[in-house]
Design a protein around this motif. Structure first.
Motif, mmCIF file in Angstrom:
data_model
loop_
_atom_site.group_PDB
_atom_site.id
_atom_site.type_symbol
_atom_site.label_atom_id
_atom_site.label_comp_id
_atom_site.label_asym_id
_atom_site.label_seq_id
_atom_site.Cartn_x
_atom_site.Cartn_y
_atom_site.Cartn_z
ATOM 1 N N VAL A 69 -12.155 9.398 -11.849
ATOM 2 C CA VAL A 69 -11.203 9.174 -10.759
ATOM 3 C C VAL A 69 -9.863 8.665 -11.285
ATOM 4 O O VAL A 69 -9.781 8.054 -12.350
ATOM 5 N N ALA A 70 -8.833 8.961 -10.518
ATOM 6 C CA ALA A 70 -7.497 8.405 -10.725
ATOM 7 C C ALA A 70 -7.107 7.665 -9.454
ATOM 8 O O ALA A 70 -7.648 7.935 -8.375
ATOM 9 N N TRP A 71 -6.170 6.743 -9.575
ATOM 10 C CA TRP A 71 -5.753 5.933 -8.435
ATOM 11 C C TRP A 71 -4.285 6.183 -8.113
ATOM 12 O O TRP A 71 -3.506 6.598 -8.964
ATOM 13 N N ALA A 72 -3.901 5.899 -6.866
ATOM 14 C CA ALA A 72 -2.503 5.993 -6.450
ATOM 15 C C ALA A 72 -2.250 5.005 -5.323
ATOM 16 O O ALA A 72 -3.101 4.821 -4.449
ATOM 17 N N ILE A 73 -1.077 4.365 -5.337
ATOM 18 C CA ILE A 73 -0.705 3.431 -4.280
ATOM 19 C C ILE A 73 0.746 3.667 -3.886
ATOM 20 O O ILE A 73 1.574 4.058 -4.708
ATOM 21 N N ALA A 126 -2.034 -2.716 5.766
ATOM 22 C CA ALA A 126 -0.906 -3.282 6.495
ATOM 23 C C ALA A 126 0.294 -3.498 5.583
ATOM 24 O O ALA A 126 1.442 -3.408 6.005
ATOM 25 N N SER A 127 0.032 -3.780 4.324
ATOM 26 C CA SER A 127 1.105 -4.003 3.357
ATOM 27 C C SER A 127 0.574 -3.664 1.980
ATOM 28 O O SER A 127 -0.566 -3.210 1.828
ATOM 29 N N GLY A 128 1.391 -3.875 0.967
ATOM 30 C CA GLY A 128 0.958 -3.601 -0.393
ATOM 31 C C GLY A 128 1.918 -4.219 -1.393
ATOM 32 O O GLY A 128 3.125 -4.276 -1.145
ATOM 33 N N ASP A 129 1.393 -4.693 -2.507
ATOM 34 C CA ASP A 129 2.188 -5.365 -3.531
ATOM 35 C C ASP A 129 2.139 -4.540 -4.814
ATOM 36 O O ASP A 129 1.184 -4.647 -5.598
ATOM 37 N N LEU A 130 3.163 -3.714 -5.023
ATOM 38 C CA LEU A 130 3.189 -2.862 -6.209
ATOM 39 C C LEU A 130 3.235 -3.678 -7.494
ATOM 40 O O LEU A 130 2.602 -3.319 -8.490
ATOM 41 N N LYS A 131 4.000 -4.763 -7.493
ATOM 42 C CA LYS A 131 4.141 -5.567 -8.713
ATOM 43 C C LYS A 131 2.812 -6.186 -9.127
ATOM 44 O O LYS A 131 2.468 -6.219 -10.313
ATOM 45 N N ALA A 132 2.051 -6.676 -8.154
ATOM 46 C CA ALA A 132 0.737 -7.243 -8.458
ATOM 47 C C ALA A 132 -0.189 -6.170 -9.014
ATOM 48 O O ALA A 132 -0.956 -6.417 -9.957
ATOM 49 N N ALA A 133 -0.120 -4.978 -8.451
ATOM 50 C CA ALA A 133 -0.940 -3.867 -8.931
ATOM 51 C C ALA A 133 -0.545 -3.481 -10.362
ATOM 52 O O ALA A 133 -1.407 -3.232 -11.214
ATOM 53 N N GLN A 134 0.754 -3.428 -10.639
ATOM 54 C CA GLN A 134 1.217 -3.079 -11.975
ATOM 55 C C GLN A 134 0.819 -4.136 -13.000
ATOM 56 O O GLN A 134 0.455 -3.803 -14.131
ATOM 57 N N ARG A 135 0.883 -5.406 -12.609
ATOM 58 C CA ARG A 135 0.444 -6.468 -13.522
ATOM 59 C C ARG A 135 -1.039 -6.310 -13.849
ATOM 60 O O ARG A 135 -1.467 -6.503 -14.998
ATOM 61 N N THR A 136 -1.821 -5.954 -12.843
ATOM 62 C CA THR A 136 -3.254 -5.752 -13.058
ATOM 63 C C THR A 136 -3.493 -4.590 -14.003
ATOM 64 O O THR A 136 -4.329 -4.675 -14.915
ATOM 65 N N ILE A 177 -7.209 -2.607 -9.291
ATOM 66 C CA ILE A 177 -5.799 -2.369 -8.954
ATOM 67 C C ILE A 177 -5.614 -2.334 -7.444
ATOM 68 O O ILE A 177 -4.690 -2.950 -6.894
ATOM 69 N N PHE A 178 -6.502 -1.642 -6.726
ATOM 70 C CA PHE A 178 -6.419 -1.582 -5.261
ATOM 71 C C PHE A 178 -6.503 -2.979 -4.641
ATOM 72 O O PHE A 178 -5.777 -3.305 -3.706
ATOM 73 N N ARG A 179 -7.403 -3.803 -5.144
ATOM 74 C CA ARG A 179 -7.605 -5.125 -4.550
ATOM 75 C C ARG A 179 -6.414 -6.046 -4.785
ATOM 76 O O ARG A 179 -6.100 -6.887 -3.941
ATOM 77 N N LYS A 180 -5.767 -5.915 -5.920
ATOM 78 C CA LYS A 180 -4.562 -6.713 -6.164
ATOM 79 C C LYS A 180 -3.386 -6.182 -5.339
ATOM 80 O O LYS A 180 -2.534 -6.948 -4.890
ATOM 81 N N TYR A 181 -3.365 -4.882 -5.143
ATOM 82 C CA TYR A 181 -2.327 -4.259 -4.313
ATOM 83 C C TYR A 181 -2.421 -4.752 -2.882
ATOM 84 O O TYR A 181 -1.415 -5.080 -2.247
ATOM 85 N N SER A 182 -3.650 -4.823 -2.362
ATOM 86 C CA SER A 182 -3.857 -5.273 -0.984
ATOM 87 C C SER A 182 -5.139 -6.096 -0.901
ATOM 88 O O SER A 182 -6.237 -5.524 -0.874
#
Length: 203
Positions: A60-64, A129-139, A162-167
């Motif tokens: 699998v690959a991921w995308a946000i 509802a929202s998403g934190d790209l920076k948190a996902a990138q850090r992860t 990555i998904f869980r840190k994003y949201s």
């Protein structure tokens, strides 16, 4: 016509006008509603990935999506290296990340029509509802060099992290643990029983 009947007709006309006014509001154009939903996470499946000892586990690959700019996405994967079942921390594990538009994402994550490893068969998404790209990138950055294990530190478990840190709203009910679960089973079966995930679609 008496006054009582006149009042009734006026009341009915007032109500009818209110209903017609409400239903005459302009409809949202296709795609616009999705663009205003905020965050969005997608998982892409390569059914033919991770073929080991005669068995295919899937990849699998991921995308946000950026909730503040719905035309911008980041995406990536961990692909392992030379079929190794275990890769030590610090060694190359095939991790990569990209950013751009949805069309750019689809060109990057190539669609499979011939059952080829390295090409993706389908994807499925969930809105947040929202998403934190920076948190996902850090992860992603924290995990890209932390090795690889076919069952417990792989393309799927890294995507989930990555998904869980994003949201953080993507709790275990929406995003079950993926350790020890083949990616193709997680995509096709586990997510069917998780909350909020759309059905798989090709592209």
């Amino acid at each position: 016509m008496n006054r009582s009947m006149t009042r009734k007709h006026r009341t009915l006309l007032t109500l009818l006008t209110a209903v017609l006014t409400a239903t005459a509001a302009p409809m949202v154009a296709p795609g616009t509603a999705e663009a205003t939903t905020g965050g969005r996470a997608c998982l892409f499946l390569d059914k033919e990935g991770a073929r080991i000892a005669g068995r295919t586990y899937g990849h699998v690959a991921w995308a946000i999506r950026d909730p503040k700019n719905t035309n911008h996405w980041i995406w990536g994967a961990t692909e392992g290296y030379k079929g190794k079942l275990h890769i030590a921390a610090g060694d190359y594990n095939g991790s990569w990340i990209k950013g751009g538009t949805w069309d750019g994402l689809r060109r990057s994550i190539k669609r499979d029509g011939r059952h080829r490893a390295g090409y993706y068969d389908a994807y499925r998404c969930i809105n947040t509802a929202s998403g934190d790209l920076k948190a996902a990138q850090r992860t992603y950055n924290n995990m890209k060099d932390n090795g690889y294990d076919i069952g417990f530190n792989n393309c799927l478990t890294k995507s989930i992290a990555i998904f869980r840190k994003y949201s953080p709203s993507l709790s275990n009910k929406h995003l079950p643990d993926g350790r020890g679960v083949p990616p193709r089973n997680y995509f096709a079966t586990t997510l069917d029983h998780a909350r909020g995930w759309e059905k798989a679609r090709t592209y």
